[in-house]
Design an enzyme around this catalytic site. Structure first.
Site, PDB file in Angstrom:
ATOM      1  N   HIS A 171       0.850  -1.197   0.000  1.00  0.00           N
ATOM      2  CA  HIS A 171       0.000   0.000   0.000  1.00  0.00           C
ATOM      3  C   HIS A 171       0.882   1.242   0.000  1.00  0.00           C
ATOM      4  O   HIS A 171       1.909   1.283   0.682  1.00  0.00           O
ATOM      5  CB  HIS A 171      -0.902   0.034   1.236  1.00  0.00           C
ATOM      6  CG  HIS A 171      -1.837  -1.134   1.329  1.00  0.00           C
ATOM      7  ND1 HIS A 171      -3.089  -1.112   0.776  1.00  0.00           N
ATOM      8  CD2 HIS A 171      -1.683  -2.350   1.904  1.00  0.00           C
ATOM      9  CE1 HIS A 171      -3.679  -2.275   1.010  1.00  0.00           C
ATOM     10  NE2 HIS A 171      -2.850  -3.045   1.693  1.00  0.00           N
ATOM     11  N   GLY A 232      -6.299  -1.667   2.981  1.00  0.00           N
ATOM     12  CA  GLY A 232      -5.888  -0.282   2.716  1.00  0.00           C
ATOM     13  C   GLY A 232      -6.212   0.646   3.867  1.00  0.00           C
ATOM     14  O   GLY A 232      -5.422   1.539   4.207  1.00  0.00           O
TER      15      GLY A 232
END
Length: 388
Positions: A171, A232
């Site tokens: 991420h 995320g």
């Protein structure tokens, strides 16, 4: 391989998945014949079922209770998905009749993940500790002052200060002043494929509303813009707290709704609370079986018609005799057939009756559609300049 594909669709904050149960299949990995092309077709929102991914529930092979495989909408296979594993937990609970308090030890490519069904129907997931070393993410960004990979990345003439974190998958987190002003369709794919991320990356733009309230937008690796991303949201809280921009516990608003994320200071593990809802169940028939059925139906409908066309016709009567005996049934026979022994339309009516009795409504519609298409094509052939 199953001739039909039974599935259940679940969504977590609008992040939707097709769930397949292969726990008892003789060859679970091959049970549904999933290929990247097949997954992409299933996830296509116009020509398939539609979804952000496909999730398989499988037997364990690393000591856990069950195992999870997930495929992105493009057919690629990520390590894990936070919204996906919540949907998997809800799917397993619904299949097996489990109630609140049930936990599952789920093996993934990102390691062991433990979801728990809460009394309100939501799912809490122990996502484990984040990965903050560059080689673990993976990224070529170097460790910065916030003790995680940091740097400036330039894409399409714009420069962004970014931080990276791993939750078993990569991420990149980008703090911005106004998240709605970001052109996600422009920058998302460029950052996903940036050379700083050798395995590509999920992309998150995030705005701070308060120390315990963030709002973010998501570009998922292999899926594009989605309504939510559980891993995320976890990576975002970790990165933003490391940068000194939020608390260890915060609400993160995604386009599909909020998630509660907590980065525990004692264990170092990240916990995620969020919903997972059943949408519907379905079965996709085997394409070969569908093609065979269509061929059989077409043959059954067209064969009698062709046979009747090939029947030898009786010799016509003389023109004078035909004219003398011609009957306009539409006007003369309004009160009943006046020549039942030699009705001129009896044969035609018998053929129509036989066709109606031996043909389904769907086949009749297909015949009409094909006839209309043939007439339309013929008209265009006769009149090339014709406009619809």
């Amino acid at each position: 391989m199953f001739s039909n594909l039974p599935f259940s669709k679940y969504q977590g904050l609008g992040n939707d998945f097709l769930l397949l149960d292969a726990r008892t299949a003789p060859e679970p990995e091959q049970a549904f014949g999933l290929t990247p092309e097949r997954v992409a077709q299933l996830c296509d929102r116009r020509f398939g079922v539609g979804g952000d991914g496909v999730i398989l529930a499988l037997p364990p092979h690393a000591g856990g209770e069950w195992r999870m495989r997930i495929f992105n909408a493009d057919g690629s296979e990520p390590e894990m998905c936070g919204n996906g594993i919540r949907c998997l937990a809800r799917f397993l609970a619904d299949l097996d009749g489990d109630g609140p308090g049930r936990t599952w030890q789920i093996d993934t490519l990102a390691g062991r993940i433990v979801p728990e069904l809460l009394p309100d129907g939501t799912v809490r997931v122990d996502m484990g500790a984040p990965f903050l070393q560059p080689e673990q993410v993976p990224t070529t960004l170097e460790i910065g002052a916030a003790s995680l990979p940091q740097g400036d990345l330039e894409v399409d003439g714009e420069r962004f200060a970014v931080a990276a974190a791993g939750m078993g998958n990569p991420h990149v987190v980008i703090p911005v002043a106004m998240v709605e002003e970001i052109d996600l369709e422009r920058f998302g794919p460029l950052l996903e494929h940036h050379p700083a991320f050798p395995a590509r990356t999920n992309v998150h733009f995030v705005q701070v509303l308060s120390p315990d309230h963030l709002v973010m937008r998501v570009w998922e690796r292999g899926a594009g813009p989605t309504l939510a991303c559980g891993t995320g949201a976890c990576a975002t809280l970790v990165a933003m707290h490391s940068l000194g921009l939020c608390e260890r516990r915060a609400r993160l608003d995604l386009p599909g709704g909020p998630l509660q994320i907590h980065w525990d200071s004692e264990s170092g593990r990240v916990f995620m609370d969020g919903p997972a809802e059943h949408v519907f169940d379905g079965v996709i028939p085997d394409p070969a079986a569908v093609a065979a059925a269509r061929h059989q139906a077409t043959t059954a409908v067209t064969a009698p018609a062709l046979a009747s066309m090939e029947q030898p016709q009786s010799e016509p009567e003389s023109t004078a005799e035909s004219a003398a005996e011609a009957i306009d049934c539409a006007t003369v026979c309004t009160n009943g057939c006046i020549r039942p022994d030699r009705c001129p339309s009896a044969e035609a009516r018998a053929r129509v009756e036989a066709l109606l009795q031996g043909t389904s409504l769907d086949d009749l519609v297909n015949i009409a559609s094909n006839s209309l298409e043939s007439r339309t094509r013929a008209r265009f052939a006769r009149e090339p300049g014709l406009n619809l």
